[in-house]
Write a protein that holds these residues in place. Structure first.
Motif, PDB file in Angstrom:
ATOM      1  N   ALA A   1     -67.481 -37.256  -6.649  1.00 58.44           N
ATOM      2  CA  ALA A   1     -67.702 -35.811  -6.751  1.00 58.44           C
ATOM      3  C   ALA A   1     -68.290 -35.449  -8.107  1.00 58.44           C
ATOM      4  CB  ALA A   1     -66.389 -35.062  -6.528  1.00 58.44           C
ATOM      5  N   GLY A   2     -67.784 -36.092  -9.156  1.00 58.91           N
ATOM      6  CA  GLY A   2     -68.320 -35.832 -10.488  1.00 58.91           C
ATOM      7  C   GLY A   2     -69.772 -36.242 -10.604  1.00 58.91           C
ATOM      8  N   ALA A   3     -70.099 -37.398 -10.032  1.00 63.59           N
ATOM      9  CA  ALA A   3     -71.485 -37.863 -10.073  1.00 63.59           C
ATOM     10  C   ALA A   3     -72.397 -36.908  -9.311  1.00 63.59           C
ATOM     11  CB  ALA A   3     -71.577 -39.270  -9.492  1.00 63.59           C
ATOM     12  N   LEU A   4     -71.940 -36.447  -8.152  1.00 58.76           N
ATOM     13  CA  LEU A   4     -72.743 -35.515  -7.354  1.00 58.76           C
ATOM     14  C   LEU A   4     -72.937 -34.186  -8.083  1.00 58.76           C
ATOM     15  CD1 LEU A   4     -71.154 -36.204  -3.866  1.00 58.76           C
ATOM     16  CD2 LEU A   4     -73.537 -36.632  -4.494  1.00 58.76           C
ATOM     17  N   ALA A   5     -71.874 -33.686  -8.709  1.00 61.30           N
ATOM     18  CA  ALA A   5     -71.983 -32.426  -9.448  1.00 61.30           C
ATOM     19  C   ALA A   5     -72.939 -32.574 -10.627  1.00 61.30           C
ATOM     20  CB  ALA A   5     -70.606 -31.978  -9.926  1.00 61.30           C
ATOM     21  N   ALA A   6     -72.882 -33.721 -11.299  1.00 63.23           N
ATOM     22  CA  ALA A   6     -73.785 -33.956 -12.427  1.00 63.23           C
ATOM     23  C   ALA A   6     -75.236 -34.046 -11.955  1.00 63.23           C
ATOM     24  CB  ALA A   6     -73.382 -35.238 -13.155  1.00 63.23           C
ATOM     25  N   VAL A   7     -75.453 -34.723 -10.841  1.00 66.02           N
ATOM     26  CA  VAL A   7     -76.806 -34.820 -10.282  1.00 66.02           C
ATOM     27  C   VAL A   7     -77.320 -33.436  -9.894  1.00 66.02           C
ATOM     28  CG1 VAL A   7     -78.129 -35.646  -8.294  1.00 66.02           C
ATOM     29  CG2 VAL A   7     -76.589 -37.196  -9.498  1.00 66.02           C
ATOM     30  N   SER A   8     -76.449 -32.638  -9.290  1.00 69.03           N
ATOM     31  CA  SER A   8     -76.843 -31.284  -8.900  1.00 69.03           C
ATOM     32  C   SER A   8     -77.250 -30.458 -10.117  1.00 69.03           C
ATOM     33  CB  SER A   8     -75.684 -30.607  -8.164  1.00 69.03           C
ATOM     34  OG  SER A   8     -76.008 -29.283  -7.827  1.00 69.03           O
ATOM     35  N   ALA A   9     -76.458 -30.572 -11.193  1.00 71.69           N
ATOM     36  CA  ALA A   9     -76.784 -29.827 -12.413  1.00 71.69           C
ATOM     37  C   ALA A   9     -78.114 -30.290 -12.997  1.00 71.69           C
ATOM     38  CB  ALA A   9     -75.663 -29.998 -13.436  1.00 71.69           C
ATOM     39  N   ALA A  10     -78.358 -31.591 -12.951  1.00 68.97           N
ATOM     40  CA  ALA A  10     -79.625 -32.106 -13.479  1.00 68.97           C
ATOM     41  C   ALA A  10     -80.806 -31.637 -12.630  1.00 68.97           C
ATOM     42  CB  ALA A  10     -79.575 -33.633 -13.528  1.00 68.97           C
TER      43      ALA A  10
ATOM     44  N   ALA B   1     -70.570 -32.428  -3.058  1.00 65.30           N
ATOM     45  CA  ALA B   1     -69.559 -32.557  -4.109  1.00 65.30           C
ATOM     46  C   ALA B   1     -68.291 -31.790  -3.742  1.00 65.30           C
ATOM     47  CB  ALA B   1     -70.121 -32.055  -5.436  1.00 65.30           C
ATOM     48  N   SER B   2     -68.452 -30.609  -3.161  1.00 66.87           N
ATOM     49  CA  SER B   2     -67.290 -29.821  -2.738  1.00 66.87           C
ATOM     50  C   SER B   2     -66.509 -30.550  -1.647  1.00 66.87           C
ATOM     51  CB  SER B   2     -67.745 -28.451  -2.225  1.00 66.87           C
ATOM     52  OG  SER B   2     -68.406 -27.723  -3.238  1.00 66.87           O
ATOM     53  N   ALA B   3     -67.235 -31.166  -0.724  1.00 66.02           N
ATOM     54  CA  ALA B   3     -66.571 -31.931   0.327  1.00 66.02           C
ATOM     55  C   ALA B   3     -65.798 -33.109  -0.271  1.00 66.02           C
ATOM     56  CB  ALA B   3     -67.600 -32.431   1.339  1.00 66.02           C
ATOM     57  N   ALA B   4     -66.367 -33.724  -1.302  1.00 65.85           N
ATOM     58  CA  ALA B   4     -65.686 -34.837  -1.954  1.00 65.85           C
ATOM     59  C   ALA B   4     -64.404 -34.369  -2.637  1.00 65.85           C
ATOM     60  CB  ALA B   4     -66.619 -35.501  -2.965  1.00 65.85           C
ATOM     61  N   ILE B   5     -64.455 -33.214  -3.290  1.00 65.90           N
ATOM     62  CA  ILE B   5     -63.254 -32.674  -3.930  1.00 65.90           C
ATOM     63  C   ILE B   5     -62.193 -32.343  -2.878  1.00 65.90           C
ATOM     64  CG2 ILE B   5     -62.352 -30.626  -5.108  1.00 65.90           C
ATOM     65  CD1 ILE B   5     -63.424 -32.676  -6.992  1.00 65.90           C
ATOM     66  N   ALA B   6     -62.622 -31.826  -1.745  1.00 61.45           N
ATOM     67  CA  ALA B   6     -61.677 -31.554  -0.659  1.00 61.45           C
ATOM     68  C   ALA B   6     -61.024 -32.850  -0.191  1.00 61.45           C
ATOM     69  CB  ALA B   6     -62.395 -30.866   0.501  1.00 61.45           C
ATOM     70  N   GLY B   7     -61.829 -33.903  -0.083  1.00 61.67           N
ATOM     71  CA  GLY B   7     -61.278 -35.196   0.309  1.00 61.67           C
ATOM     72  C   GLY B   7     -60.309 -35.743  -0.719  1.00 61.67           C
ATOM     73  N   ALA B   8     -60.663 -35.616  -1.993  1.00 60.85           N
ATOM     74  CA  ALA B   8     -59.771 -36.082  -3.053  1.00 60.85           C
ATOM     75  C   ALA B   8     -58.456 -35.307  -3.039  1.00 60.85           C
ATOM     76  CB  ALA B   8     -60.456 -35.944  -4.410  1.00 60.85           C
ATOM     77  N   SER B   9     -58.536 -34.008  -2.776  1.00 63.11           N
ATOM     78  CA  SER B   9     -57.324 -33.184  -2.706  1.00 63.11           C
ATOM     79  C   SER B   9     -56.416 -33.651  -1.570  1.00 63.11           C
ATOM     80  CB  SER B   9     -57.698 -31.714  -2.499  1.00 63.11           C
ATOM     81  OG  SER B   9     -58.487 -31.233  -3.567  1.00 63.11           O
ATOM     82  N   ALA B  10     -57.019 -33.980  -0.437  1.00 64.00           N
ATOM     83  CA  ALA B  10     -56.233 -34.443   0.707  1.00 64.00           C
ATOM     84  C   ALA B  10     -55.542 -35.769   0.398  1.00 64.00           C
ATOM     85  CB  ALA B  10     -57.136 -34.589   1.929  1.00 64.00           C
ATOM     86  N   VAL B  11     -56.254 -36.654  -0.281  1.00 65.90           N
ATOM     87  CA  VAL B  11     -55.663 -37.950  -0.622  1.00 65.90           C
ATOM     88  C   VAL B  11     -54.531 -37.776  -1.630  1.00 65.90           C
ATOM     89  CG1 VAL B  11     -56.103 -40.220  -1.626  1.00 65.90           C
ATOM     90  CG2 VAL B  11     -57.796 -39.185  -0.110  1.00 65.90           C
ATOM     91  N   VAL B  12     -54.735 -36.910  -2.617  1.00 61.99           N
ATOM     92  CA  VAL B  12     -53.680 -36.640  -3.601  1.00 61.99           C
ATOM     93  C   VAL B  12     -52.445 -36.068  -2.911  1.00 61.99           C
ATOM     94  CG1 VAL B  12     -53.050 -35.189  -5.563  1.00 61.99           C
ATOM     95  CG2 VAL B  12     -55.240 -36.372  -5.554  1.00 61.99           C
ATOM     96  N   ALA B  13     -52.653 -35.195  -1.937  1.00 65.14           N
ATOM     97  CA  ALA B  13     -51.525 -34.640  -1.193  1.00 65.14           C
ATOM     98  C   ALA B  13     -50.779 -35.742  -0.442  1.00 65.14           C
ATOM     99  CB  ALA B  13     -52.018 -33.576  -0.218  1.00 65.14           C
ATOM    100  N   ALA B  14     -51.528 -36.679   0.128  1.00 62.77           N
ATOM    101  CA  ALA B  14     -50.899 -37.794   0.837  1.00 62.77           C
ATOM    102  C   ALA B  14     -50.086 -38.661  -0.118  1.00 62.77           C
ATOM    103  CB  ALA B  14     -51.969 -38.628   1.537  1.00 62.77           C
ATOM    104  N   ILE B  15     -50.609 -38.859  -1.320  1.00 69.56           N
ATOM    105  CA  ILE B  15     -49.863 -39.622  -2.326  1.00 69.56           C
ATOM    106  C   ILE B  15     -48.550 -38.915  -2.655  1.00 69.56           C
ATOM    107  CG2 ILE B  15     -49.868 -40.415  -4.726  1.00 69.56           C
ATOM    108  CD1 ILE B  15     -52.906 -40.744  -4.487  1.00 69.56           C
TER     109      ILE B  15
END
Length: 211
Positions: free
Chosen positions: A126-135, A152-166
């Motif tokens: 997500a960070g890489a995608l956001a950086a690419v978007s900014a560039a 990138a937003s979809a990736a953050i949503a996925g990361a949030s879901a995984v963190v919740a599972a943890i």
């Protein structure tokens, strides 16, 4: 044509979401131009007409100003999303690390380890995608920034879901309850900021395509 008549026609040609700011800029420019003509000895009506003529045809000006505003707003959107993705380190690591109860195991369960690595990988993506978007937003291909932001937003949503599972799995294995409301609130805030930035960039994308 008077300045007021020109602005009224320009207003009808502008996209609604950026109309107010563009009109304010156009009005300031036209008033300054008319003042310059009056200072040169031109009558007020003729000065307004000259300012309007100098500014250009409504259709061309509306398209140019809308595109310029769209570029600026798209760049701001990408920076907002990039900041939100960077801030996601708090719900991802900082808050859990400082609020989770001590682990009762000598060796971390494999499922938790895999989930942690997965959440880290998705966040980095997500960070890489956001950086690419900014560039991209600072190049001639700025219209591509919005789709990248959506990803990138979809990736953050996925990361949030995984963190919740943890979190769910960790609580199952430990007797105490961590400070999940804080982590969840921060994660939700980051996600909403990314979604809002992506939506705003998408709203301007058509103007960039037309430019």
């Amino acid at each position: 044509m008077t300045i007021d008549a020109y602005l009224a026609e320009l207003e009808r040609s502008l996209p609604r979401f950026s109309r107010r700011r563009i009109l304010a800029e156009a009005q300031e420019h036209l008033r300054d131009s008319a003042a310059t003509h009056r200072a040169a000895g031109v009558s007020p009506p003729a000065a307004e007409a000259a300012a309007v003529d100098d500014f250009g045809p409504v259709e061309i000006v509306a398209r140019r100003l809308a595109a310029e505003r769209a570029i600026r707003d798209t760049r701001i959107s990408t920076l907002v999303a990039l900041g939100a993705v960077a801030f996601f380190v708090f719900p991802l690591y900082v808050v859990p690390e400082n609020s989770l109860p001590p682990a009762p195991w000598v060796e971390k369960p494999r499922d938790i380890f895999v989930l942690q690595m997965l959440s880290l990988a998705i966040w980095l993506a997500a960070g890489a995608l956001a950086a690419v978007s900014a560039a991209i937003a600072w190049t001639r291909w700025a219209r591509l920034a919005a789709p990248v932001l959506v990803t990138a937003s979809a990736a953050i949503a996925g990361a949030s879901a995984v963190v919740a599972a943890i979190g769910v799995r960790w609580v199952e294995l430990t007797p105490a309850t961590p400070n999940w409301p804080l982590a969840a609130g921060l994660a939700l805030g980051c996600l909403l900021a990314c979604v809002a930035a992506a939506s705003w960039a998408l709203a301007h994308r058509q103007l960039l395509v037309q430019d």
